[in-house]
Design a protein around this motif. Structure first.
Motif, PDB file in Angstrom:
ATOM      1  N   THR A  12       0.807  -1.226   0.000  1.00  0.00           N
ATOM      2  CA  THR A  12       0.000   0.000   0.000  1.00  0.00           C
ATOM      3  C   THR A  12       0.836   1.270   0.000  1.00  0.00           C
ATOM      4  OG1 THR A  12      -0.115   0.140   2.422  1.00  0.00           O
ATOM      5  CG2 THR A  12      -1.817  -1.184   1.297  1.00  0.00           C
ATOM      6  N   GLY A  13       2.114   1.145   0.375  1.00  0.00           N
ATOM      7  CA  GLY A  13       2.957   2.328   0.483  1.00  0.00           C
ATOM      8  C   GLY A  13       2.671   3.136   1.737  1.00  0.00           C
ATOM      9  N   GLU A  14       1.780   2.632   2.584  1.00  0.00           N
ATOM     10  CA  GLU A  14       1.384   3.330   3.809  1.00  0.00           C
ATOM     11  C   GLU A  14       2.519   3.293   4.838  1.00  0.00           C
ATOM     12  OE1 GLU A  14      -2.154   2.972   7.205  1.00  0.00           O
ATOM     13  OE2 GLU A  14      -1.912   1.403   5.701  1.00  0.00           O
ATOM     14  N   ASP A  15       2.690   4.413   5.525  1.00  0.00           N
ATOM     15  CA  ASP A  15       3.653   4.478   6.618  1.00  0.00           C
ATOM     16  C   ASP A  15       3.017   3.851   7.848  1.00  0.00           C
ATOM     17  OD1 ASP A  15       6.054   5.381   8.051  1.00  0.00           O
ATOM     18  OD2 ASP A  15       4.652   6.732   9.066  1.00  0.00           O
ATOM     19  N   LEU A  16       3.634   2.799   8.373  1.00  0.00           N
ATOM     20  CA  LEU A  16       3.103   2.111   9.546  1.00  0.00           C
ATOM     21  C   LEU A  16       3.975   2.423  10.751  1.00  0.00           C
ATOM     22  CD1 LEU A  16       2.365  -1.396   7.970  1.00  0.00           C
ATOM     23  CD2 LEU A  16       0.798   0.528   8.270  1.00  0.00           C
ATOM     24  N   HIS A  17       3.331   2.868  11.826  1.00  0.00           N
ATOM     25  CA  HIS A  17       4.035   3.141  13.070  1.00  0.00           C
ATOM     26  C   HIS A  17       3.875   1.923  13.968  1.00  0.00           C
ATOM     27  CE1 HIS A  17       4.493   5.768  16.922  1.00  0.00           C
ATOM     28  NE2 HIS A  17       5.584   5.064  16.657  1.00  0.00           N
ATOM     29  N   CYS A  18       4.965   1.230  14.239  1.00  0.00           N
ATOM     30  CA  CYS A  18       4.954   0.016  15.051  1.00  0.00           C
ATOM     31  C   CYS A  18       5.532   0.347  16.418  1.00  0.00           C
ATOM     32  CB  CYS A  18       5.799  -1.072  14.386  1.00  0.00           C
ATOM     33  SG  CYS A  18       5.245  -1.471  12.720  1.00  0.00           S
ATOM     34  N   ARG A  19       4.776   0.010  17.446  1.00  0.00           N
ATOM     35  CA  ARG A  19       5.189   0.346  18.803  1.00  0.00           C
ATOM     36  C   ARG A  19       5.012  -0.853  19.715  1.00  0.00           C
ATOM     37  NH1 ARG A  19       2.602   4.364  22.802  1.00  0.00           N
ATOM     38  NH2 ARG A  19       4.331   4.482  24.242  1.00  0.00           N
ATOM     39  N   TRP A  20       6.085  -1.265  20.387  1.00  0.00           N
ATOM     40  CA  TRP A  20       6.043  -2.375  21.322  1.00  0.00           C
ATOM     41  C   TRP A  20       5.121  -2.050  22.490  1.00  0.00           C
ATOM     42  CZ3 TRP A  20       7.542  -2.213  26.481  1.00  0.00           C
ATOM     43  CH2 TRP A  20       7.552  -3.437  27.135  1.00  0.00           C
ATOM     44  N   LYS A  21       4.333  -3.045  22.902  1.00  0.00           N
ATOM     45  CA  LYS A  21       3.422  -2.863  24.026  1.00  0.00           C
ATOM     46  C   LYS A  21       3.717  -3.791  25.187  1.00  0.00           C
ATOM     47  CE  LYS A  21       0.545   0.371  23.035  1.00  0.00           C
ATOM     48  NZ  LYS A  21       0.631   1.594  23.794  1.00  0.00           N
TER      49      LYS A  21
END
Length: 139
Positions: A12-21
Motif C-alpha cells: 500500500t505504500g502506507e507508513d506504519l508506526h509500530c510500537r512495542w506494548k
C-alpha cells in the motif's frame, strides 16, 4: 531500535508506526509454549509469537539467555521484515520458528554492537514515585 519504529507497507505504500506494548507468556493466555510480543501497528494489535524452545537453544549454543528486552527487539525486527516483504495485514498473529528467532537475535545483536548498546524498553503506564532500587550507602 525495534521497540518504536516506522516502516512502509510494501503493497500500500502506507507508513506504519509500530510500537512495542508487552511481552506475555503464552502458556497462561493461550496454552502455547511461546512468548507473545505485542505491537501496535498504527494502533491495530499485532502479535509475534516466539517459541520458548528458542530460549533453550540460545542458552545451549552460547550460554547466554534471551532477555525480555531482546525478545522485544527480535520480534520487532521480524515484524519490520515481514511488513517490508508484504505481510498479510489481516492477520493478528505471526509465529516465528526457532531458527528465525535465532537469526533475528544474531542480527539484533550485530546492530546493537554497531550502535554500542541495546536500547531500553519504554515504561508504559504511570511511574511510581517511590523507587525500589537500592541506593549505595554513602557513609
Amino acid at each position: 531500535m525495534y521497540e518504536d519504529f516506522h516502516v512502509t507497507d510494501r503493497w500500500t505504500g502506507e507508513d506504519l508506526h509500530c510500537r512495542w506494548k508487552a511481552n506475555i507468556v503464552a502458556i497462561a493466555t493461550r496454552h502455547a509454549d511461546a512468548v507473545d510480543v505485542r505491537f501496535d501497528v498504527n494502533v491495530k494489535p499485532m502479535w509475534i509469537a516466539l517459541p520458548c524452545e528458542a530460549w533453550v537453544e540460545q542458552k545451549r549454543r552460547t550460554g547466554k539467555v534471551i532477555t525480555d528486552q531482546l525478545a522485544a527487539q527480535i520480534a520487532g525486527r521480524y515484524l519490520k521484515s515481514i511488513i517490508e516483504e508484504g505481510y498479510d495485514a489481516a492477520r493478528e498473529m505471526y509465529t516465528m520458528s526457532i531458527e528465525e528467532v535465532l537469526a533475528q537475535l544474531d542480527a539484533v545483536l550485530a546492530e546493537a554492537t554497531e550502535a554500542h548498546s541495546l536500547p531500553v524498553l519504554p515504561i508504559i503506564g504511570p511511574v511510581q514515585e517511590t523507587s525500589y532500587i537500592p541506593t549505595p550507602n554513602r557513609t
